[in-house]
Design an enzyme around this catalytic site. Structure first.
Site, PDB file in Angstrom:
ATOM      1  CE  LYS A 195      60.516  11.719  22.961  1.00 35.99           C
ATOM      2  NZ  LYS A 195      61.817  11.092  22.629  1.00 35.99           N
TER       3      LYS A 195
ATOM      4  CD  GLU B 134      61.183  14.052   6.908  1.00 32.31           C
ATOM      5  OE1 GLU B 134      61.503  13.443   7.954  1.00 32.31           O
ATOM      6  OE2 GLU B 134      61.961  14.185   5.919  1.00 32.31           O
TER       7      GLU B 134
ATOM      8  CG  PHE C  42      69.969  15.016  18.613  1.00 32.90           C
ATOM      9  CD1 PHE C  42      70.950  15.014  17.632  1.00 32.90           C
ATOM     10  CD2 PHE C  42      68.954  14.060  18.540  1.00 32.90           C
ATOM     11  CE1 PHE C  42      70.939  14.091  16.604  1.00 32.90           C
ATOM     12  CE2 PHE C  42      68.933  13.122  17.505  1.00 32.90           C
ATOM     13  CZ  PHE C  42      69.923  13.141  16.537  1.00 32.90           C
ATOM     14  CD  GLN C  43      66.683  14.238  14.906  1.00 33.69           C
ATOM     15  OE1 GLN C  43      65.674  13.868  15.518  1.00 33.69           O
ATOM     16  NE2 GLN C  43      67.122  13.623  13.825  1.00 33.69           N
TER      17      GLN C  43
ATOM     18  CG  MET D 104      60.909  27.512 -18.272  1.00 35.46           C
ATOM     19  SD  MET D 104      60.001  27.835 -19.806  1.00 35.46           S
ATOM     20  CE  MET D 104      58.370  27.249 -19.356  1.00 35.46           C
TER      21      MET D 104
END
Length: 583
Positions: free
Chosen positions: A167, A55, A117-118, A482
């Site tokens: 959802k 993602e 969940f999630q 760096m």
């Protein structure tokens, strides 16, 4: 799908229809449980969905697409970890004022707040790092939320809008109705500058003797590069372009002094310090430009023009503030300034002679390694020369980013894309992917460090499978370069955890081959041109070039963090005592 409003469908179909009405042509994402309903109507949509491998890649690709095209970039992810993996690119895009809409699935509305969940409160998580965000639980609200999201993301100072959709809102039946107008009480884009403020600015310019046009990324966002060129030439005032503004003004123009800031040119940094007037266009007095703020441009008055009123006076008091779109602002400033010049044109001859002297005395340069090793600056310089001014370059963060900003000549806007404000390692490859999708006929090079490259190189698989032939130059010094430079300068060469061993593991050419790309390696100066030319000749597959470079190359000039710009270092020595020079 039919284009008629008032048609019955589920929320997911309404979402996809809304995105089509918003003009979305491409989006980057990964499906998952909470967002899965949206992927079914997407199967039949005109929108091109590019399935990324992470993602974070989706978010940076949307950013690269937006930066290259000026359009709103779109990414999509599921709830929980899918959404939280977007947090870094969301923060990155918001810091750099990139127009982006992020769409996330959420657990069903009845489960919100139960640690389902999630589940993650992505709206709460991203509230400080978005321009605006939504949680949609009613399917009837989806078209309005999407229309508003694109309007807010693209208008005024661009930014990120997140739309989180439960959802059950995606699965429930609704009636699609695209809004015919958008009314957002309290939201103003402040696009129209006030003529009186512009006139005050013109009068102040006419009274100055050492002015500088201090140009930030807002000029590119406003598509005002032509107007900036006209203003510089009409006024005769030298120009500096920040890291986010590279390409806003042609590097080859005689009035251009280069980039200011921590690793800017001596001419640009010193011109700001010695100026008596800063004409600040779409810049925000970032700490990497100002150094120690209390010592920045100590005698200069300030004209600050920006579309975001929150930036005015945030870091530096403005003597004249102009709030408005920069294209409109410059178009009003030009005739006002010409009217002032008609009364009495200021003489900048001495000032121009002085800044040109700084530029000629302290040009950008680099040392060639005595042992015959490959100089990273030389590689990047040749990339710019061989690829040409139409090429889009993206960069990760670190030494290679600074060298790419210094040693490539940028003549056009939207040809230099990088993570400026957040400084996100792993930005370059997915951003190059997004830029190539937005500008498919343009050569796109990602200039990456071996550290950055190992964070998001899995998106090369996405590029190979989706016919997105980007080119990647890995500036491989086996280090977090760096950080190693800082350890060299400030930590007595105690190199704690900066050695990556990247010339042994992994083998980047084999890795490229495994991901469906062409892998090349170059370790000798005499092979640089032919290697770049070979990479340029391959346009049907992504190409990765592993440039094994000198490990101890340093980025100069340098203003150490927290110090004054007057303490700019060229190599390991301080620059001359500027106070001893007459102006």
């Amino acid at each position: 799908m039919s284009d008629k409003n008032d048609k019955k469908m589920n929320g997911a179909a309404s979402l996809v229809r809304s995105l089509e009405h918003a003009g979305v042509e491409v989006m980057f994402g990964i499906p998952g449980g909470a967002i899965l309903p949206a992927y079914d109507p997407l199967y039949d949509s005109t929108i091109r969905h590019i399935l990324v491998r992470h993602e974070q890649g989706a978010g940076h690709a949307a950013t690269g697409y937006a930066q290259a095209t000026g359009r709103v970039g779109v990414c999509i992810a599921t709830s929980g970890p899918g959404a939280t993996n977007l947090v870094t690119p969301i923060a990155d895009a918001q810091m750099d004022s990139v127009p982006m809409v992020a769409i996330t699935g959420q657990v069903p509305s009845g489960a919100i707040g139960t640690d389902a969940f999630q589940e993650a409160d992505i709206r709460g998580i991203t509230m400080p790092i978005t321009k605006h965000n939504y949680l949609v639980t009613n399917p009837a609200d989806i078209p309005q939320a999407i229309a508003e999201a694109f309007h807010v993301a693209a208008s005024g100072r661009p930014g990120v809008v997140l739309v989180d959709i439960a959802k059950d809102a995606l699965t429930a039946e609704t009636t699609f109705k695209w809004p015919t107008s958008i009314s957002l009480p309290g939201y103003r884009d402040h696009s129209q500058p006030k003529q009186g403020d512009v006139d005050d600015a013109a009068a102040l310019i006419a009274q100055s003797s050492r002015p500088v046009l201090y140009v930030g990324g807002g000029v590119i966002k406003a598509n005002a590069s032509r107007e900036l060129l006209a203003l510089a030439e009409a006024s005769g005032i030298p120009v500096v372009t920040t890291l986010m503004a590279r390409g806003a003004f042609p590097d080859s123009h005689p009035l251009h002094l280069g980039m200011p800031g921590m690793h800017g040119t001596v001419a640009a940094v010193t011109a700001l310090q010695k100026s008596d007037l800063l004409i600040t266009l779409g810049a925000r007095f970032d700490d990497r430009v100002t150094g120690k703020l209390s010592t920045f441009a100590p005698v200069a008055k300030v004209i600050h023009a920006d579309i975001d009123p929150a930036e005015i006076g945030k870091n530096r008091k403005a003597d004249v503030a102009i709030v408005g779109d920069l294209k409109l602002t410059i178009n009003l400033l030009l005739p006002a300034l010409k009217a002032q010049y008609a009364k009495a044109r200021p003489d900048f001859t001495v000032w121009i002679k002085q800044v040109n002297s700084w530029r000629s005395t302290f040009p950008l340069g680099y040392d060639i390694p005595k042992d015959g090793a490959l100089s990273p600056q030389y590689v990047i310089e040749r990339l710019g020369k061989i690829s040409g001014p139409d090429t889009i370059f993206t960069a990760g963060v670190g030494q290679h980013q600074m060298w790419a900003s210094q040693f490539i000549s940028y003549e056009k806007p939207r040809t230099w894309l990088n993570s400026g404000g957040l400084g996100t390692m792993g930005y370059a490859v997915p951003a190059a992917m997004g830029a190539k999708v937005g500008a498919p006929d343009t050569t796109v090079w990602a200039i990456d460090g071996d550290g950055c490259f190992q964070m998001t190189n899995q998106e090369l698989v996405t590029c190979a499978l989706n016919n997105i032939p980007i080119k990647v130059a890995v500036i491989n010094n086996e280090s977090l370069g760096m950080v190693r430079q800082w350890q060299t300068l400030f930590y007595n060469e105690r190199y704690s955890n900066t050695d990556l061993h990247s010339k042994r593991i992994p083998d980047f050419t084999k890795l490229a081959d495994a991901m469906g790309c062409i892998g090349l390696r170059c370790e000798r100066p005499e092979d640089v041109d032919k290697t770049i030319e070979k990479a340029m000749s391959i346009n049907d597959q992504p190409v990765v070039v592993d440039f094994g470079v000198f490990r101890d190359a340093m980025v100069w000039p340098m203003v150490a963090a927290g110090t004054s710009n007057d303490e700019i270092m060229v190599a390991r020595e301080l620059a001359p005592d500027w106070d001893s020079q007459e102006l």
